[in-house]
Structures are given as structure tokens and as C-alpha cells.
Design a protein around this motif. Structure first.
Motif, PDB file in Angstrom:
ATOM      1  N   LEU A 163      -6.761  -1.614  -2.197  1.00 50.36           N
ATOM      2  CA  LEU A 163      -5.808  -2.116  -0.119  1.00 50.36           C
ATOM      3  C   LEU A 163      -4.647  -1.904  -0.486  1.00 50.36           C
ATOM      4  O   LEU A 163      -4.095  -0.964   0.491  1.00 50.36           O
ATOM      5  N   THR A 164      -4.680  -2.964  -0.585  1.00 47.86           N
ATOM      6  CA  THR A 164      -2.361  -3.174  -1.286  1.00 47.86           C
ATOM      7  C   THR A 164      -1.656  -2.714  -1.380  1.00 47.86           C
ATOM      8  O   THR A 164      -0.547  -1.824  -0.698  1.00 47.86           O
ATOM      9  N   HIS A 165      -2.158  -1.627  -2.649  1.00 46.69           N
ATOM     10  CA  HIS A 165      -1.148  -1.276  -2.931  1.00 46.69           C
ATOM     11  C   HIS A 165      -1.293  -0.102  -2.257  1.00 46.69           C
ATOM     12  O   HIS A 165      -0.133   0.979  -1.766  1.00 46.69           O
ATOM     13  N   GLU A 166      -2.627   0.686  -1.591  1.00 47.47           N
ATOM     14  CA  GLU A 166      -2.410   1.973  -0.492  1.00 47.47           C
ATOM     15  C   GLU A 166      -1.252   1.249   0.585  1.00 47.47           C
ATOM     16  O   GLU A 166      -0.446   2.024   1.259  1.00 47.47           O
ATOM     17  N   ILE A 167      -1.228   0.278   1.242  1.00 45.28           N
ATOM     18  CA  ILE A 167       0.072  -0.283   2.227  1.00 45.28           C
ATOM     19  C   ILE A 167       1.064   0.032   0.841  1.00 45.28           C
ATOM     20  O   ILE A 167       1.911   0.704   2.123  1.00 45.28           O
ATOM     21  N   ASP A 168       1.554  -0.587   0.152  1.00 44.13           N
ATOM     22  CA  ASP A 168       2.259   0.017  -0.369  1.00 44.13           C
ATOM     23  C   ASP A 168       2.866   1.190  -0.829  1.00 44.13           C
ATOM     24  O   ASP A 168       4.154   1.515  -0.520  1.00 44.13           O
ATOM     25  N   SER A 169       1.736   2.187  -0.681  1.00 45.41           N
ATOM     26  CA  SER A 169       2.010   3.708  -0.752  1.00 45.41           C
ATOM     27  C   SER A 169       2.836   4.348   0.353  1.00 45.41           C
ATOM     28  O   SER A 169       3.523   5.438   0.530  1.00 45.41           O
ATOM     29  N   ALA A 170       2.410   3.648   1.634  1.00 51.08           N
ATOM     30  CA  ALA A 170       2.544   4.126   2.741  1.00 51.08           C
ATOM     31  C   ALA A 170       4.574   4.392   2.777  1.00 51.08           C
ATOM     32  O   ALA A 170       5.379   5.220   3.304  1.00 51.08           O
ATOM     33  N   TYR A 171       4.410   2.754   1.920  1.00 49.86           N
ATOM     34  CA  TYR A 171       6.194   2.419   2.014  1.00 49.86           C
ATOM     35  C   TYR A 171       7.224   3.580   1.537  1.00 49.86           C
ATOM     36  O   TYR A 171       7.824   4.186   1.877  1.00 49.86           O
ATOM     37  N   LEU A 226      10.315  -1.559  -6.985  1.00 46.21           N
ATOM     38  CA  LEU A 226      10.314  -2.982  -6.615  1.00 46.21           C
ATOM     39  C   LEU A 226       9.256  -3.877  -7.204  1.00 46.21           C
ATOM     40  O   LEU A 226       8.071  -3.498  -8.016  1.00 46.21           O
ATOM     41  N   PRO A 227       9.875  -5.267  -7.746  1.00 44.97           N
ATOM     42  CA  PRO A 227       8.541  -6.124  -8.254  1.00 44.97           C
ATOM     43  C   PRO A 227       7.576  -6.178  -8.156  1.00 44.97           C
ATOM     44  O   PRO A 227       6.022  -5.858  -8.787  1.00 44.97           O
ATOM     45  N   VAL A 228       6.689  -6.243  -6.577  1.00 37.59           N
ATOM     46  CA  VAL A 228       5.572  -6.309  -5.883  1.00 37.59           C
ATOM     47  C   VAL A 228       4.661  -4.986  -6.445  1.00 37.59           C
ATOM     48  O   VAL A 228       3.261  -5.193  -6.493  1.00 37.59           O
ATOM     49  N   SER A 229       5.605  -4.108  -6.411  1.00 32.54           N
ATOM     50  CA  SER A 229       4.471  -2.925  -6.740  1.00 32.54           C
ATOM     51  C   SER A 229       4.168  -2.493  -7.942  1.00 32.54           C
ATOM     52  O   SER A 229       2.880  -1.947  -7.414  1.00 32.54           O
ATOM     53  N   ILE A 230       5.144  -2.816  -8.704  1.00 35.39           N
ATOM     54  CA  ILE A 230       4.697  -3.065 -10.220  1.00 35.39           C
ATOM     55  C   ILE A 230       3.569  -4.115 -10.472  1.00 35.39           C
ATOM     56  O   ILE A 230       2.790  -3.809 -11.616  1.00 35.39           O
TER      57      ILE A 230
END
Length: 175
Positions: free
Chosen positions: A66-74, A146-150
Motif C-alpha cells: 500500500l505504501t508502494h501504491e502511494i509512491d505510485s501516485a508520485y 529513488l532509494p525508498v521506491s526500490i
């Protein structure tokens, strides 16, 4: 009684003798669990009592995905996958996704078979996210670098693998 009551008994046993308020609260929790006998029996049979590996892995994997999905919006993931409707459709799809993920956690906690099915769906989602984004990164796409995305993508793949192993182990233990 079920694992949850056993935990309560351990917590209750570790409470100081003079801590009557804490013991009363723990007793109420134990009575509430006893009054919900069917759910407790299901938890005992499926091994999904509070604190089980299946629940924790589901919770961790769902949180990372779900945090990845938040990142996906970015990263405007709807453009990456060609989803029509832009951010509006992306938000609607993610709302549905969140409801399904939360329902799966509830079903797993209650020992329902839907919880196991949705656990496998979550595993597939984590593997898919890790693989498809690795493909896009290797193909030269600039998103999710980005590092957190990866880290989120790697964590979802690893947690999905651990969750799959726990589900297979659970299946082998089932009567």
C-alpha cells in the motif's frame, strides 16, 4: 483456549499483584474472546490466532504494497500502465484495492478461507510489483528509481516470498 487467551494469560501473569485495573481489563478481553467461540475455534484450527506468522506477514506485506501504491501516485503509475482516466481512475482503483486488502486481513484474523485466498492474491501482487517494475527500470524507465521506491519493491518481493512459504507451511499443517 485459543492462542490469544494464552497470550492474555501470560500478560495477566506478568502484571504486578497491585495492578487490579490491568487485570480487570485483561479478564474482559478474555471473556469477550470466550463469547466469540466460533471465531476462536476457527483461529485455533487455522493457526491464524493473533500473533501468528500468517497475520504478521500479511500485515507487513500489505503495508509495504500500500505504501508502494502511494509512491505510485508520485510516479504517475497510471501513465506507465496506460490506465485511462488519469489520477481519478487511479484513486478509485486504489480505494477498491485498499478495501480488498483490509477485508483480507480481517478474514484471515477470523480464520475464514477468504483470508487464505486473499493472502495468495497479496503474494501475487507483491511478486508482480517487484517483477514488472524491475522490468521497467531495466528497460530504461525513469520511474521508481529513488532509494525508498526500490526498497519498497524489493521488500514487497521478499515479503511475498516469505508469505508464500508460510502459506505453504500452513497448508501442509492443515488437517
Amino acid at each position: 483456549m485459543a492462542g490469544g487467551v494464552l497470550t492474555v494469560a501470560r500478560i495477566g501473569g506478568s502484571a504486578p499483584v497491585g495492578d487490579a485495573k490491568k487485570r480487570r481489563l485483561l479478564k474482559r478481553i478474555e471473556l469477550k474472546m470466550e463469547s466469540n467461540g466460533d471465531a476462536v475455534k476457527a483461529m485455533r484450527q487455522t493457526g491464524t490466532h493473533p500473533g501468528s506468522a500468517l497475520l504478521w506477514l500479511y500485515l507487513l506485506n500489505a503495508s509495504v504494497l500500500l505504501t508502494h501504491e502511494i509512491d505510485s501516485a508520485y510516479w504517475k503509475e497510471w501513465q506507465l500502465f496506460g490506465i485511462p482516466g488519469g489520477i481519478q481512475m487511479f484513486l478509485v482503483l486504489n480505494l477498491i484495492l485498499v478495501v480488498i486488502v483490509l477485508y483480507g486481513l480481517q478474514a484471515l484474523a477470523q480464520g475464514q478461507s477468504a483470508g487464505i485466498v486473499l493472502s495468495w492474491v497479496l503474494v501475487a501482487g507483491g511478486w508482480f510489483a517487484g517483477c514488472i517494475h524491475t522490468y521497467f527500470i531495466v528497460a530504461g524507465d525513469e520511474a521508481f528509481r529513488l532509494p525508498v521506491s526500490i526498497l519498497l519493491l524489493a521488500a514487497s518481493f521478499v515479503l511475498s516470498s516469505a508469505q508464500a512459504m508460510a502459506l505453504v507451511h500452513f497448508r501442509r499443517q492443515a488437517p
